[in-house]
Design an enzyme around this catalytic site. Structure first.
Site, PDB file in Angstrom:
ATOM      1  N   CYS A  31       0.641  -1.379   0.021  1.00 13.37           N
ATOM      2  CA  CYS A  31      -0.151  -0.002   0.172  1.00 13.37           C
ATOM      3  C   CYS A  31       0.740   1.386   0.148  1.00 13.37           C
ATOM      4  O   CYS A  31       1.457   1.422   0.800  1.00 13.37           O
ATOM      5  CB  CYS A  31      -1.032   0.002   1.368  1.00 13.37           C
ATOM      6  SG  CYS A  31      -1.675   1.421   1.706  1.00 13.37           S
ATOM      7  N   CYS A  34       0.081   3.946   2.792  1.00 10.32           N
ATOM      8  CA  CYS A  34       0.643   3.188   4.085  1.00 10.32           C
ATOM      9  C   CYS A  34       1.978   3.633   4.249  1.00 10.32           C
ATOM     10  O   CYS A  34       2.531   4.045   5.350  1.00 10.32           O
ATOM     11  CB  CYS A  34       0.363   1.803   4.085  1.00 10.32           C
ATOM     12  SG  CYS A  34      -1.312   1.381   3.821  1.00 10.32           S
TER      13      CYS A  34
END
Length: 107
Positions: A31, A34
């Site tokens: 991600c 993230c």
């Protein structure tokens, strides 16, 4: 310091049984947003680590826990007080905005 939660025992110790504030950063290695939040979380942990227990959960590793908290998008960051959810942030946010949001609860 940010502690990684890898199993139910970790979750119980770091969140459920923790007195005071705790944060879980639900994330995944693939991600991009993230990864953008990682230095934000590290900085927040350095500044507020004496007031907040910082943790992270890889949603690929802990799918059951992510499901329990209805994580539909990552990163999702949940703030707990005495084991109970009090606030949730979804998506990457700038460092200052993240710190300001936390300080609303810690004041």
């Amino acid at each position: 310091m940010i502690t990684e939660i890898h199993n139910q025992a970790d979750f119980e110790r770091e969140i459920v049984n923790h007195k005071g504030y705790s944060i879980i950063d639900f994330w995944a290695t693939w991600c991009g947003p993230c990864r953008m939040m990682a230095p934000v979380m590290d900085h927040a942990s350095e500044l507020l680590g004496d007031k907040v227990n910082f943790t992270k959960v890889d949603t690929d590793e802990m799918q059951e826990l992510a499901g329990k908290f209805n994580i539909m998008s990552i990163p999702t960051i949940i703030l707990f007080k005495d084991g109970q959810e009090v606030h949730r942030m979804i998506g990457a946010v700038p460092q200052e905005a993240f710190l300001e949001e936390l300080k609303k609860f810690l004041a």
